[in-house]
Design a protein around this motif. Sequence first.
Motif, PDB file in Angstrom:
ATOM      1  N   GLN A 194     -22.474 -25.130  25.727  1.00 45.92           N
ATOM      2  CA  GLN A 194     -23.287 -23.942  25.444  1.00 45.92           C
ATOM      3  C   GLN A 194     -22.590 -22.676  25.951  1.00 45.92           C
ATOM      4  O   GLN A 194     -22.660 -21.631  25.314  1.00 45.92           O
ATOM      5  CB  GLN A 194     -24.679 -24.076  26.080  1.00 45.92           C
ATOM      6  N   VAL A 246     -20.162 -15.800  22.563  1.00 48.20           N
ATOM      7  CA  VAL A 246     -19.102 -15.052  21.902  1.00 48.20           C
ATOM      8  C   VAL A 246     -18.096 -14.468  22.893  1.00 48.20           C
ATOM      9  O   VAL A 246     -16.909 -14.398  22.620  1.00 48.20           O
ATOM     10  CB  VAL A 246     -19.724 -13.967  21.000  1.00 48.20           C
ATOM     11  N   ASP A 247     -18.567 -14.050  24.068  1.00 43.84           N
ATOM     12  CA  ASP A 247     -17.672 -13.396  25.020  1.00 43.84           C
ATOM     13  C   ASP A 247     -16.814 -14.366  25.827  1.00 43.84           C
ATOM     14  O   ASP A 247     -15.963 -13.936  26.594  1.00 43.84           O
ATOM     15  CB  ASP A 247     -18.490 -12.566  26.016  1.00 43.84           C
ATOM     16  N   VAL A 248     -17.076 -15.641  25.699  1.00 47.04           N
ATOM     17  CA  VAL A 248     -16.390 -16.593  26.560  1.00 47.04           C
ATOM     18  C   VAL A 248     -15.039 -16.978  25.976  1.00 47.04           C
ATOM     19  O   VAL A 248     -14.934 -17.466  24.857  1.00 47.04           O
ATOM     20  CB  VAL A 248     -17.255 -17.848  26.801  1.00 47.04           C
ATOM     21  N   ARG A 286     -25.577 -12.412  30.147  1.00 44.11           N
ATOM     22  CA  ARG A 286     -25.550 -13.381  29.052  1.00 44.11           C
ATOM     23  C   ARG A 286     -25.324 -14.784  29.598  1.00 44.11           C
ATOM     24  O   ARG A 286     -25.934 -15.749  29.154  1.00 44.11           O
ATOM     25  CB  ARG A 286     -24.460 -13.038  28.048  1.00 44.11           C
ATOM     26  N   THR A 294     -17.168  -7.454  28.793  1.00 44.06           N
ATOM     27  CA  THR A 294     -18.064  -6.595  28.014  1.00 44.06           C
ATOM     28  C   THR A 294     -19.311  -6.278  28.833  1.00 44.06           C
ATOM     29  O   THR A 294     -19.651  -7.021  29.742  1.00 44.06           O
ATOM     30  CB  THR A 294     -18.498  -7.296  26.716  1.00 44.06           C
ATOM     31  N   LYS A 298     -19.844 -21.639  23.665  1.00 45.40           N
ATOM     32  CA  LYS A 298     -20.333 -21.082  22.414  1.00 45.40           C
ATOM     33  C   LYS A 298     -20.583 -19.580  22.495  1.00 45.40           C
ATOM     34  O   LYS A 298     -20.606 -18.907  21.473  1.00 45.40           O
ATOM     35  CB  LYS A 298     -21.648 -21.808  22.083  1.00 45.40           C
ATOM     36  N   ARG A 326     -32.576 -19.887  30.740  1.00 44.23           N
ATOM     37  CA  ARG A 326     -33.459 -20.265  29.647  1.00 44.23           C
ATOM     38  C   ARG A 326     -33.315 -21.728  29.266  1.00 44.23           C
ATOM     39  O   ARG A 326     -34.231 -22.323  28.729  1.00 44.23           O
ATOM     40  CB  ARG A 326     -33.288 -19.350  28.448  1.00 44.23           C
ATOM     41  N   ASP A 365     -14.612 -12.059  28.295  1.00 41.50           N
ATOM     42  CA  ASP A 365     -14.328 -10.671  27.972  1.00 41.50           C
ATOM     43  C   ASP A 365     -15.185  -9.796  28.873  1.00 41.50           C
ATOM     44  O   ASP A 365     -16.364 -10.071  29.059  1.00 41.50           O
ATOM     45  CB  ASP A 365     -14.721 -10.397  26.510  1.00 41.50           C
TER      46      ASP A 365
END
Lengths: 547, 166
Positions: free
Chosen positions: B64, B69-71, B19, B13, B67, B26, B11
């Motif tokens: 990962q 949300v935007d994917v 992200r 966003t 997981k 990380r 998305d």
Amino acid sequence: MTGADAIVKCLEQEHVEVVFGYPGVAITPFYNSILSTDIRTILVRQEQNAAHAASGYARITGRTGVVAVTSGPGAENLITGIATAFADSIPMVCITGQVDSKLMGSDVFQEADISGAVESFVKYSYIVRDAKDIPRIFKEAFHIAATGRKGPVLIDIPIDIQEDNLNKFVYPEDAKMRTYKPTVQGHIVQIKKVIRELSKAKRPILCVGGGVHLSGAKDEVIAFVEKNRIPVVCTMMGLSVMPTHHPLFYGMVGNNGQAYGNRAMNQADMIVMVGARVADRSISQPDLITENKVLVHIDVDPAEIGKNTQPAIPLVGDIGSIFKNFNELEYESDYSEWVDVLNKYRTEGENRKSAALKMAVTNQSRMQGADPVAFIRTLSLAMEEDAVYVADVGQNQLWSCANCVIRKGRFMTSGGMGTMGYAIPAAMGAKIADPSRQVVAVCGDGGFQMVMMELGTMRQYDIQAKVVVIRNKVLGLVRQYQHYHYHDHFSVIDLGDYPRIDRLTEAYDMHYYKVEDNQNIRKVVDAFLDDPVSSILEVFIDPNETA
Amino acid sequence: MRKKVFQILVDNTPGVLSRISGLFSRRGYNIESISAGVTADPRFTRITIVASGDDDILEQIEKQVRKLVDVRDIRELKPEESVYRELAMIKVRADDNMRQNVIAVTNIFRGSIIDVAPDSLMIEITGNQGKVDAFLRLLHGYEILELARTGIAGLGRGTEHIVYID
């Protein structure tokens, strides 16, 4: 209607009962609007504790906890609480005020990029740029927080957006998200595979984790193991899924678990991990649980499966739904030989513990003060059947995990992050969630001093959670580590003699109880638990005690 | 260590790229290259990431990322089923004597000269990573003044694996 009115309306639509928080200018429009609703507000004394309180509330109700704080330092103080909730997959919506959207990015007073700061330990975060997005964003945020693998969601709202006007407010019925669709139903082929393996297994064991609580699947899981007579162990987060004295329960596994629980895991020929993430503290050598064993891993988060070890049968989905399927499938099993072996281990282990305990309390040990194991056992047995036991972090937590007897109650602790100071605010949240239940926070004198300002909150709102402080005047777990690893080369672990908790209780109009030795523990504990006035029980123990 | 090319549809966003890249840093995943651009539908962005790691890590990367949300979708672009392209711009020191040699090499690789200065040339070359690498090896005797590579973008061949939106 202003943006702030809309936020409050969203909370009403989500049936939010209570908001934990701390206002500051950037969130004042919200706190102004909330006055016109029945939603309860709790002013904590530091923002981190608002998140812990919301976490305690969420764990007891199974619903999403809500926090609202201001921009900059307010939001930054919240960070540890958010990370703690994330590590334990606690559903939470955190609302942070933000500076005027036109000034964002120019380092104005009390500006911090909170959504950037928390990125790695929230499930999702939003910055609201337009007041008309508020209903959609809140609908999505509550949906994301409470579905799939639960977790905290942060919504950062600039003050001008809170003050802007909305022409109309329509709260969406569903969160229409193109990308976010967590798996709920377990795959039926995999489910049948698990049952087929169980029917072949001779020595199966279930290892239950915090996911069972999060899914609200305790009853389904217990029904399944009782029906098929399958032995169960748990992780720290899975404590209180099974009553401590359940005949099929063999304790907590891991570094700090029961030896007979670990032995059961090692000797099993089939392990079913249920809502447990094969974390380092419970399974220190992930390779060992697949050696000569069939490993089944059931989790709602597909990324947890295969992260630390590769299971023979992965099964993604909500535990409640999967165990409902399990319970509908009949199969023949007889694990009685295996259960007999485990019973023998457990009896031996418990006998050894009782003997050691007896020795300790009859003053044959060289320790001063009360015996922490005897104390915790007595305390938990004196507590009401369905009481909530909240353990803080440190030696007190390890003693609690291994010795607290749970019947119909609930055990909570900061398992993933190990955040000191968790217990008291989380106990406040639990008590607010269910005032009819007895709630006891057990902490050390280190963790207590990180949050003792919350005694003010407890008194102000008459939150009758009980507080136990295990007092050894040192940071016990660090000291213990330095004892073993640095040969008593103690460094920066001495807490000194202050505060005088007897006088502190006076300042807060609370009652004070103390246990100084192994005499009369039960009598003092009973009086402390029965006291209708908020009270603190201080338990003096020897700093040389090891957990 | 293996290399995999992932195609990620997200998305569009605010902050979505940070992200994704934040997740890689990380968790200590290696990114060899990343490129992103909006799709025909402006609500979505397509990101191509080349990542390296052992099989377990590559599997975790996929899980990962999925997981987030935007994917909307993540899939491996397998070499045999996909086409990859990378664009490189190379500024080479070239005076009157050297200019023709550089142009000749560029022509062999079907690159183009996109800027000429008295003492330098700018070359544009497009191809899969192997081609770009091979071209850079051929320039070994010349002084490369500046180099910009986009990282690869890729698409699966045919219509079999297209993700239809809405």
